[in-house]
Enzyme design. Structure first.
Site, short mmCIF file in Angstrom:
data_model
loop_
_atom_site.label_atom_id
_atom_site.label_comp_id
_atom_site.label_asym_id
_atom_site.label_seq_id
_atom_site.Cartn_x
_atom_site.Cartn_y
_atom_site.Cartn_z
N ASP A 1 -47.16 11.38 -13.17
CA ASP A 1 -46.01 11.06 -14.02
C ASP A 1 -46.51 10.18 -15.17
O ASP A 1 -47.16 9.16 -14.93
CB ASP A 1 -44.99 10.29 -13.16
N ILE A 2 -46.18 10.57 -16.36
CA ILE A 2 -46.66 9.83 -17.54
C ILE A 2 -46.20 8.37 -17.54
O ILE A 2 -46.90 7.50 -18.02
CB ILE A 2 -46.21 10.57 -18.85
N ASN B 1 -38.32 14.98 -29.80
CA ASN B 1 -37.83 15.98 -30.76
C ASN B 1 -37.74 15.32 -32.14
O ASN B 1 -37.85 14.11 -32.26
CB ASN B 1 -36.48 16.55 -30.32
N GLY C 1 -37.03 16.10 -19.45
CA GLY C 1 -38.48 16.13 -19.28
C GLY C 1 -39.14 14.77 -19.48
O GLY C 1 -38.66 13.75 -18.97
N VAL C 2 -40.22 14.77 -20.22
CA VAL C 2 -40.97 13.55 -20.49
C VAL C 2 -40.10 12.53 -21.23
O VAL C 2 -40.08 11.34 -20.90
CB VAL C 2 -42.22 13.89 -21.36
N ASP C 3 -39.36 13.01 -22.21
CA ASP C 3 -38.51 12.15 -23.04
C ASP C 3 -37.50 11.39 -22.17
O ASP C 3 -37.34 10.17 -22.30
CB ASP C 3 -37.79 13.05 -24.05
N THR D 1 -45.11 22.12 -23.77
CA THR D 1 -45.21 23.15 -22.72
C THR D 1 -44.01 23.21 -21.78
O THR D 1 -44.00 23.99 -20.83
CB THR D 1 -46.47 22.93 -21.85
N TYR E 1 -40.05 23.27 -24.92
CA TYR E 1 -40.45 23.94 -26.15
C TYR E 1 -41.24 25.23 -25.92
O TYR E 1 -41.58 25.93 -26.88
CB TYR E 1 -41.22 22.98 -27.06
N1 APR Z 1 -44.79 13.14 -16.69
C1 APR Z 1 -45.71 14.04 -17.13
N2 APR Z 1 -45.37 15.29 -17.50
C2 APR Z 1 -44.08 15.65 -17.39
C3 APR Z 1 -43.07 14.77 -16.95
C4 APR Z 1 -43.47 13.46 -16.58
N3 APR Z 1 -42.60 12.55 -16.14
N4 APR Z 1 -41.87 15.43 -16.98
C5 APR Z 1 -42.13 16.68 -17.42
N5 APR Z 1 -43.46 16.82 -17.66
C6 APR Z 1 -44.20 17.99 -18.19
C7 APR Z 1 -43.48 19.31 -18.20
O1 APR Z 1 -43.64 19.97 -16.93
C8 APR Z 1 -44.20 20.06 -19.32
O2 APR Z 1 -45.40 20.67 -18.85
O3 APR Z 1 -44.49 17.74 -19.56
C9 APR Z 1 -44.60 18.95 -20.29
C10 APR Z 1 -43.77 18.85 -21.55
O4 APR Z 1 -42.41 19.16 -21.24
P1 APR Z 1 -41.14 18.55 -22.02
O5 APR Z 1 -40.93 17.14 -21.63
O6 APR Z 1 -40.02 19.50 -21.85
O7 APR Z 1 -41.62 18.49 -23.57
P2 APR Z 1 -41.65 19.63 -24.72
O8 APR Z 1 -41.92 20.98 -24.20
O9 APR Z 1 -42.58 19.07 -25.77
O10 APR Z 1 -40.18 19.66 -25.28
C11 APR Z 1 -39.67 18.59 -26.03
O11 APR Z 1 -37.67 18.44 -24.72
O12 APR Z 1 -36.86 16.62 -23.53
C12 APR Z 1 -36.80 17.32 -24.72
O13 APR Z 1 -36.26 15.61 -26.31
C13 APR Z 1 -37.26 16.49 -25.91
O14 APR Z 1 -36.33 18.06 -27.43
C14 APR Z 1 -37.53 17.58 -26.88
C15 APR Z 1 -38.16 18.65 -26.04
#
Ligand code: APR
Length: 179
Positions: free
Chosen positions: A16-17, A30, A38-40, A126, A129
């Site tokens: 987890d990041i 975004n 997700g990460v955000d 990934t 998006y």
């Molecule tokens: N730690 C590490 N990796 C994570 C975590 C976490 N806590 N949560 C999700 N991931 C992984 C996902 O499985 C994926 O492989 O991080 C990668 C990126 O996924 P997203 O968070 O969906 O990011 P992205 O594809 O860049 O989309 C960005 O999603 O949440 C919204 O506001 C954000 O609109 C933006 C979009």
């Protein structure tokens, strides 16, 4: 899994990041910097509401795709959060690869500007998006390697992959790159 490039290291970890003990972590944001899932979502939950306040105050116009901006880290123990905006996957014909590389490079530049010795990235673009994992792994790793060989900093770049599938894709790409 680790690979040394000159005096710098690329490290792959599954996890987890928000749990990383590094100088800076990267958010998959975004262009409105409006928060999300997700990460955000995980980063904003862990950092607390001050993070959104700071982001809106400092960057009311958001951040362009392929770029990144820096904030402090609220309740998280890292020094900085770099909010990177990766491209939405549109089939690979809309400059996605260059935009993805540019988002990574901008974060690495911010790391150097803020004297960060270590930085952790999620696999930008990934998730929501839709960027194909294998292609993202290849482009993300080659961009970071090129930067490290040229700039010789930061010392540690860690990719934090959320599950076995993404870890495997990055591990294969890193192995292929170092052959
Ligand atoms: N730690 C590490 N990796 C994570 C975590 C976490 N806590 N949560 C999700 N991931 C992984 C996902 O499985 C994926 O492989 O991080 C990668 C990126 O996924 P997203 O968070 O969906 O990011 P992205 O594809 O860049 O989309 C960005 O999603 O949440 C919204 O506001 C954000 O609109 C933006 C979009």
């Amino acid at each position: 899994m680790n690979e040394q490039f000159g005096s710098c290291r690329i490290e792959l970890a599954q996890g987890d990041i928000t749990a990383q003990q590094v100088d800076a972590i990267v958010n998959a944001a975004n262009s409105r910097l409006a928060g999300g899932g997700g990460v955000d979502g995980a980063i904003h939950r862990a950092a607390g509401p001050k993070l959104m306040e700071e982001t809106f105050t400092k960057f009311p116009d958001g951040c362009q795709t392929g770029s990144a901006v820096a904030t402090s880290a609220g309740r998280l123990s890292v020094k900085f959060i770099f909010h990177a905006v990766g491209p939405i996957w549109r089939g690979g014909v809309a400059g996605e690869a260059d935009l993805l590389a540019s988002a990574y490079r901008r974060c690495l530049e911010l790391a150097v500007d803020h004297s960060c010795r270590s930085i952790a990235f999620p696999a930008l673009s990934t998730g929501a998006y839709g960027y194909p994992m294998d292609l993202a792994a290849e482009r993300s790793l080659s961009t970071v390697r090129e930067f490290l060989l040229e700039q010789k900093q930061p010392e540690l770049v860690r990719f934090v992959l959320f599950d076995g599938g993404s870890f495997g894709a990055f591990a294969r790409a890193l192995e292929a790159m170092s052959e």
